[in-house]
Scaffold this motif. Structure first.
Motif, PDB file in Angstrom:
ATOM      1  N   UNK A  69      30.099  -1.150 -13.729  1.00 57.17           N
ATOM      2  CA  UNK A  69      28.827  -1.870 -13.803  1.00 57.17           C
ATOM      3  C   UNK A  69      28.985  -3.166 -14.589  1.00 57.17           C
ATOM      4  N   UNK A  70      28.299  -4.222 -14.106  1.00 57.34           N
ATOM      5  CA  UNK A  70      28.311  -5.518 -14.795  1.00 57.34           C
ATOM      6  C   UNK A  70      26.896  -6.066 -14.840  1.00 57.34           C
ATOM      7  N   UNK A  71      26.561  -6.719 -15.918  1.00 55.39           N
ATOM      8  CA  UNK A  71      25.218  -7.257 -16.124  1.00 55.39           C
ATOM      9  C   UNK A  71      25.323  -8.777 -16.249  1.00 55.39           C
ATOM     10  N   UNK A  72      25.037  -9.504 -15.153  1.00 54.55           N
ATOM     11  CA  UNK A  72      25.058 -10.968 -15.252  1.00 54.55           C
ATOM     12  C   UNK A  72      23.803 -11.460 -15.975  1.00 54.55           C
ATOM     13  N   UNK A  73      23.983 -12.223 -17.031  1.00 55.74           N
ATOM     14  CA  UNK A  73      22.834 -12.707 -17.805  1.00 55.74           C
ATOM     15  C   UNK A  73      22.317 -13.986 -17.150  1.00 55.74           C
ATOM     16  N   UNK A  74      21.071 -13.904 -16.631  1.00 58.18           N
ATOM     17  CA  UNK A  74      20.492 -15.010 -15.869  1.00 58.18           C
ATOM     18  C   UNK A  74      19.223 -15.522 -16.556  1.00 58.18           C
ATOM     19  N   UNK A  75      19.045 -16.849 -16.515  1.00 59.38           N
ATOM     20  CA  UNK A  75      17.899 -17.476 -17.187  1.00 59.38           C
ATOM     21  C   UNK A  75      16.569 -16.943 -16.665  1.00 59.38           C
ATOM     22  N   UNK A  76      16.461 -16.779 -15.344  1.00 55.46           N
ATOM     23  CA  UNK A  76      15.201 -16.310 -14.762  1.00 55.46           C
ATOM     24  C   UNK A  76      14.846 -14.910 -15.243  1.00 55.46           C
ATOM     25  N   UNK A  77      15.840 -14.076 -15.375  1.00 54.43           N
ATOM     26  CA  UNK A  77      15.619 -12.711 -15.843  1.00 54.43           C
ATOM     27  C   UNK A  77      15.158 -12.724 -17.314  1.00 54.43           C
ATOM     28  N   UNK A  78      15.762 -13.619 -18.110  1.00 51.08           N
ATOM     29  CA  UNK A  78      15.343 -13.740 -19.521  1.00 51.08           C
ATOM     30  C   UNK A  78      13.877 -14.187 -19.600  1.00 51.08           C
ATOM     31  N   UNK A  79      13.496 -15.148 -18.758  1.00 54.93           N
ATOM     32  CA  UNK A  79      12.101 -15.620 -18.717  1.00 54.93           C
ATOM     33  C   UNK A  79      11.157 -14.458 -18.404  1.00 54.93           C
ATOM     34  N   UNK A  80      11.489 -13.678 -17.371  1.00 59.22           N
ATOM     35  CA  UNK A  80      10.612 -12.570 -16.976  1.00 59.22           C
ATOM     36  C   UNK A  80      10.534 -11.518 -18.084  1.00 59.22           C
ATOM     37  N   UNK A  81      11.656 -11.279 -18.722  1.00 58.28           N
ATOM     38  CA  UNK A  81      11.681 -10.283 -19.795  1.00 58.28           C
ATOM     39  C   UNK A  81      10.829 -10.753 -20.978  1.00 58.28           C
ATOM     40  N   UNK A  82      10.984 -12.030 -21.354  1.00 53.45           N
ATOM     41  CA  UNK A  82      10.205 -12.567 -22.475  1.00 53.45           C
ATOM     42  C   UNK A  82       8.706 -12.471 -22.171  1.00 53.45           C
ATOM     43  N   UNK A  83       8.331 -12.792 -20.933  1.00 53.11           N
ATOM     44  CA  UNK A  83       6.914 -12.663 -20.546  1.00 53.11           C
ATOM     45  C   UNK A  83       6.444 -11.228 -20.708  1.00 53.11           C
ATOM     46  N   UNK A  84       7.289 -10.283 -20.337  1.00 58.12           N
ATOM     47  CA  UNK A  84       6.877  -8.874 -20.332  1.00 58.12           C
ATOM     48  C   UNK A  84       6.683  -8.339 -21.751  1.00 58.12           C
ATOM     49  N   UNK A  85       7.288  -8.985 -22.756  1.00 61.58           N
ATOM     50  CA  UNK A  85       7.001  -8.581 -24.141  1.00 61.58           C
ATOM     51  C   UNK A  85       6.054  -9.586 -24.810  1.00 61.58           C
ATOM     52  N   UNK A  86       5.392 -10.401 -23.966  1.00 60.01           N
ATOM     53  CA  UNK A  86       4.358 -11.308 -24.466  1.00 60.01           C
ATOM     54  C   UNK A  86       4.901 -12.375 -25.396  1.00 60.01           C
ATOM     55  N   UNK A  87       6.174 -12.766 -25.182  1.00 59.34           N
ATOM     56  CA  UNK A  87       6.800 -13.733 -26.089  1.00 59.34           C
ATOM     57  C   UNK A  87       6.904 -15.100 -25.415  1.00 59.34           C
ATOM     58  N   UNK A  88       6.111 -16.064 -25.913  1.00 58.81           N
ATOM     59  CA  UNK A  88       6.039 -17.395 -25.300  1.00 58.81           C
ATOM     60  C   UNK A  88       7.027 -18.379 -25.929  1.00 58.81           C
ATOM     61  N   UNK A  89       7.934 -17.902 -26.771  1.00 61.27           N
ATOM     62  CA  UNK A  89       8.911 -18.785 -27.426  1.00 61.27           C
ATOM     63  C   UNK A  89       9.716 -19.559 -26.373  1.00 61.27           C
ATOM     64  N   UNK A  90       9.638 -20.920 -26.406  1.00 61.70           N
ATOM     65  CA  UNK A  90      10.311 -21.707 -25.359  1.00 61.70           C
ATOM     66  C   UNK A  90      11.831 -21.559 -25.352  1.00 61.70           C
TER      67      UNK A  90
END
Lengths: 138, 168
Positions: free
Chosen positions: B3-24
């Motif tokens: 298994x490999x986990x590619x770290x992608x900007x879009x995924x980070x954005x969606x994750x931050x939204x899901x924890x209600x974190x608006x930090x740019x």
């Protein structure tokens, strides 16, 4: 925007409301982003059949919300450790407040660090997550 | 393949939204350049989303397979339930997350590709007030980047309960 060791004192408290009236939709958002699709968290019908009063939030959503308080305070990329125990469930409608209390300010290999006690409570003051964090400070 | 986990900007954005974190710093590259990390980074609990890229992860519906969440029936939907499968996936929801601990060794940034090693930790039992016997199981996961640098060490404790744990 990092913390300065000289501005910190043991016992100092920082707190932030990390969610207000938690929506089922936010729980669904978290399921989608994290990949934890356990229906206990998003599927009211399933959760009731499994013996719970209803669907409840992922522990990791609570930890993510708690982490937001920490990074907002200690600064981005400053955490070296962060851990919690999930001590009570979080339900839709809950309003959560996360709190960090300074336990120790120390130096390790020339790097100043702050050890924090972390607690997130719901609107009734019941702890939902408790733990610790360590952050690099200037 | 492991298994490999590619770290992608879009995924980070969606994750931050899901924890209600608006930090740019979680979505705005120009802003992130001016910060101390100097790039978009992931929020502290983001590595948990490696579940998305874990082939045999049991809490994700898989195409054509029986799923234990509700459909026509309150428990179980999708393909017909295989006869040998008593509870499927997450075991009907009996397993819960008790603790999670992270140690951060370097910032997690888009472009990294994580792989990991998981080792079992201790197992212990305790009598719960509401949920009957509680069985705790620990596991330790070390996440490495594509150059084999240790990025995050995660210690997770799961608990299985005799009865639904209804507290709070």
């Amino acid at each position: 925007m990092a913390l300065k060791a000289s501005d910190l004192s043991v016992g100092q408290v920082h707190e932030e409301q990390v969610c207000y009236d938690l929506s089922r939709t936010q729980i669904v958002q978290y399921a989608g982003s994290s990949g934890d699709y356990n229906p206990l968290h998003t599927d009211e019908i399933f959760a009731k059949a499994a013996g719970y009063p209803g669907a409840f939030a992922h522990g990791m959503l609570t930890m993510g919300l708690t982490g937001k308080m920490l990074t907002n305070w200690v600064g981005d990329g400053r955490l070296t450790k962060f851990g919690v125990r999930f001590v009570s469930q979080v339900w839709p409608g809950d309003t959560l407040t996360s709190k960090a209390t300074v336990k120790e300010i120390r130096e390790e290999g020339g790097q100043k660090l702050v050890d924090l006690e972390v607690e997130t409570v719901n609107q009734d003051g019941t702890a939902v997550a408790t733990g610790h964090a360590t952050a690099r400070v200037d | 393949m492991a298994d490999q986990f590619p770290i992608e900007a879009g995924h980070i954005l969606l994750f931050a939204r899901s924890v209600g974190d608006a930090n740019p710093i979680y979505y705005d590259e120009e802003y992130a350049k001016k910060t101390e990390p100097g790039a978009i980074i992931a929020p502290p609990t983001f590595v948990q989303a490696s579940a998305q890229f874990t082939e045999d992860y049991g809490l994700r519906p898989k195409v054509g397979e029986w799923w234990f969440g509700s459909g026509k029936e309150p428990r179980g939907s999708g393909a017909p339930k295989p006869p040998e499968q008593e509870s499927g996936g997450g075991g009907g929801g009996g397993g819960l997350h008790a603790e999670q601990h992270y140690e951060y060794h370097r910032p997690l940034t888009p472009g990294m590709v994580l792989h990991w090693e998981r080792e079992p930790g201790e197992t212990w039992e305790r009598e719960g007030r509401r949920a009957g016997k509680l069985i705790f199981t620990e596991s330790i996961t070390k996440y490495y980047d594509q150059d084999n640098n240790l990025v995050i060490t995660a210690r997770s404790v799961g608990v299985r309960t005799e009865r639904p744990a209804t507290q709070g």
